[in-house]
Motif scaffolding. Structure first.
Motif, PDB file in Angstrom:
ATOM      1  N   GLU A  64       0.746  -1.305  -0.119  1.00  0.00           N
ATOM      2  CA  GLU A  64      -0.017  -0.054  -0.021  1.00  0.00           C
ATOM      3  C   GLU A  64       0.617   1.135   0.072  1.00  0.00           C
ATOM      4  OE1 GLU A  64      -3.088   2.476  -0.278  1.00  0.00           O
ATOM      5  OE2 GLU A  64      -3.050   0.740  -0.498  1.00  0.00           O
TER       6      GLU A  64
ATOM      7  N   ARG B  50       1.785   1.705  -3.518  1.00  0.00           N
ATOM      8  CA  ARG B  50       0.863   2.236  -4.622  1.00  0.00           C
ATOM      9  C   ARG B  50       0.701   3.819  -4.012  1.00  0.00           C
ATOM     10  NH1 ARG B  50      -1.349  -2.950  -3.776  1.00  0.00           N
ATOM     11  NH2 ARG B  50      -2.025  -2.483  -1.575  1.00  0.00           N
ATOM     12  N   GLN B  51       0.644   4.295  -2.814  1.00  0.00           N
ATOM     13  CA  GLN B  51       0.552   5.574  -2.597  1.00  0.00           C
ATOM     14  C   GLN B  51       1.560   6.500  -3.058  1.00  0.00           C
ATOM     15  OE1 GLN B  51      -0.755   6.753   1.330  1.00  0.00           O
ATOM     16  NE2 GLN B  51      -1.947   5.057   1.640  1.00  0.00           N
TER      17      GLN B  51
ATOM     18  N   LYS C  45       3.331   5.959  -5.860  1.00  0.00           N
ATOM     19  CA  LYS C  45       2.946   5.968  -7.294  1.00  0.00           C
ATOM     20  C   LYS C  45       1.684   6.739  -7.690  1.00  0.00           C
ATOM     21  CE  LYS C  45       6.603   3.580  -8.082  1.00  0.00           C
ATOM     22  NZ  LYS C  45       7.626   4.126  -8.409  1.00  0.00           N
ATOM     23  N   GLU C  46       0.947   7.087  -6.947  1.00  0.00           N
ATOM     24  CA  GLU C  46      -0.108   8.033  -7.096  1.00  0.00           C
ATOM     25  C   GLU C  46       0.187   9.477  -6.781  1.00  0.00           C
ATOM     26  OE1 GLU C  46      -3.082   6.750  -4.449  1.00  0.00           O
ATOM     27  OE2 GLU C  46      -3.705   5.019  -5.516  1.00  0.00           O
ATOM     28  N   ASP C  47       1.228   9.717  -6.296  1.00  0.00           N
ATOM     29  CA  ASP C  47       1.804  11.065  -6.108  1.00  0.00           C
ATOM     30  C   ASP C  47       2.723  11.468  -7.305  1.00  0.00           C
ATOM     31  OD1 ASP C  47       2.988  13.586  -5.183  1.00  0.00           O
ATOM     32  OD2 ASP C  47       2.721  12.987  -3.015  1.00  0.00           O
TER      33      ASP C  47
ATOM     34  N   ARG D 176       6.475   9.619  -7.620  1.00  0.00           N
ATOM     35  CA  ARG D 176       5.983   8.474  -8.645  1.00  0.00           C
ATOM     36  C   ARG D 176       7.122   7.961  -9.275  1.00  0.00           C
ATOM     37  NH1 ARG D 176       0.739   9.914 -12.402  1.00  0.00           N
ATOM     38  NH2 ARG D 176       0.064   9.692 -10.349  1.00  0.00           N
TER      39      ARG D 176
ATOM     40  N   ASP E 232      -2.284   7.568 -17.657  1.00  0.00           N
ATOM     41  CA  ASP E 232      -2.051   7.841 -16.393  1.00  0.00           C
ATOM     42  C   ASP E 232      -0.572   8.429 -16.418  1.00  0.00           C
ATOM     43  OD1 ASP E 232      -3.724   6.755 -14.879  1.00  0.00           O
ATOM     44  OD2 ASP E 232      -2.996   4.785 -14.883  1.00  0.00           O
TER      45      ASP E 232
ATOM     46  N   HIS F 120      -5.816  11.949  -8.791  1.00  0.00           N
ATOM     47  CA  HIS F 120      -4.826  11.068  -9.074  1.00  0.00           C
ATOM     48  C   HIS F 120      -3.752  11.165 -10.055  1.00  0.00           C
ATOM     49  CE1 HIS F 120      -7.169   8.345  -6.239  1.00  0.00           C
ATOM     50  NE2 HIS F 120      -8.311   8.621  -7.140  1.00  0.00           N
ATOM     51  N   GLY F 121      -3.809  12.481 -10.513  1.00  0.00           N
ATOM     52  CA  GLY F 121      -2.739  12.898 -11.382  1.00  0.00           C
ATOM     53  C   GLY F 121      -2.942  12.378 -12.798  1.00  0.00           C
ATOM     54  N   ARG F 122      -4.035  12.095 -13.163  1.00  0.00           N
ATOM     55  CA  ARG F 122      -4.591  11.498 -14.405  1.00  0.00           C
ATOM     56  C   ARG F 122      -4.806  12.697 -15.324  1.00  0.00           C
ATOM     57  NH1 ARG F 122      -5.966   6.746 -16.317  1.00  0.00           N
ATOM     58  NH2 ARG F 122      -7.580   7.581 -17.561  1.00  0.00           N
TER      59      ARG F 122
END
Length: 304
Positions: A69, A72-73, A75-77, A81, A154, A173-175
């Protein structure tokens, strides 16, 4: 926060076992790395955001937020990332290895740790990461607004100029915006698709495919539409850095230093320091004079 030593690669070790931290810290320190440590996922996220390391060694099994987790967090920033994450764990089943890669890890080291293997893998991933960083830095220095995305839209990374233009258009989410993702899907199927036009940050932007990047990356080039003012024109006219051009652009639009800091994701003090450099390069002493010179560039562009 300043990097402790810009000539040394920074490695963040995340492990809840003190003996593992001690062994790895000693090993990396003796090999010439600057070492940061965290004992849980929350601490790792905080440290990585305050001082992004060059690589993270991450224990998969920890109390609270586990390593999967945590990754994952990260890679969401957008800020964290691109940091390569190497998992460390005693879990060797295929499903756990796959889980690590699905979370965004680039490698998987099993415990007990073998020092020679760890050092070789770290050096390899840092070498690859350094090449990518140098490529992005070259694009940034050339004043290019470039975004790297995966086939789903993404964002993997972007140059500072691209971020300043697109920040307000990215979702939580940076998309990329849905309509731009749809265009990208069409462009992947039919390369002759016309460039995409997008209104963002008061700019009329034109998005086109630059070329395929590495590892399924798609590189997109962001440009201001002809006749539309933007930081790129100011950077070229006054030999500014991308950040200085961003600051001058928003000054010309009447924004305060605090407004600019919020827009560009920096502190007011940093915004003020960039503005001081702008004043020096433009040979002016006031915001009004700087804004007037910037608007003159805009007027000349609109008349071309």
């Amino acid at each position: 926060m300043l990097r402790p030593d810009p000539l040394r690669d920074v490695v963040l070790i995340v492990d809840d076992a003190p003996e593992n931290l001690s062994i790895l810290h000693t090993l990396l320190d003796r090999s010439g790395y600057t070492v940061l440590v965290a004992t849980d996922g929350a601490g790792a996220l905080d440290r990585a955001r305050r001082l992004p390391p060059d690589l993270i060694l991450l224990d998969a099994v920890m109390p609270g937020i586990d390593g999967f987790e945590t990754c994952r967090q990260l890679k969401e920033d957008l800020q964290t990332r691109t940091i390569p994450v190497v998992f460390m764990t005693g879990l060797t089943e295929t499903e756990h290895i796959l889980q690590g890669f699905q979370a965004g890890g680039v490698d998987y080291i099993t415990k007990p740790i073998r020092p020679a293997e760890v050092m070789v893998r770290i050096a390899s991933h840092l070498r690859n990461s350094r090449l990518v960083v140098q490529t992005r830095a070259a694009m940034d220095a050339a004043g290019q607004a470039v975004v790297a995305v995966d086939p789903n839209g993404d964002v993997l990374w972007m140059t500072p100029l691209a971020l300043s233009w697109l920040r307000s258009s990215l979702d939580a989410h940076g998309r990329l915006p849905a309509e731009l993702c749809s265009w990208l899907h069409d462009a992947l199927e039919a390369p002759e698709v016309r460039p995409f036009e997008l209104m963002a940050a008061s700019e009329q932007l034109v998005v086109s495919r630059l070329r395929p990047g590495a590892q399924d990356e798609e590189l997109l080039l962001i440009q201001c539409k002809a006749g539309s003012p933007g930081p790129a024109a100011l950077m070229q006219a006054f030999r500014l850095t991308p950040r200085e051009a961003d600051v001058l652009y928003w000054v010309a639009l009447g924004k305060t230093n605090r407004d600019i800091a919020d827009i560009l994701g920096m502190s007011p003090r940093t915004a003020n320091k960039h503005l001081e450099h702008v004043f020096e390069k433009l040979g002016v002493e006031t915001r009004t004079s700087a804004a007037r010179m910037a608007l003159n560039v805009v007027t000349r562009r609109s008349m071309q």
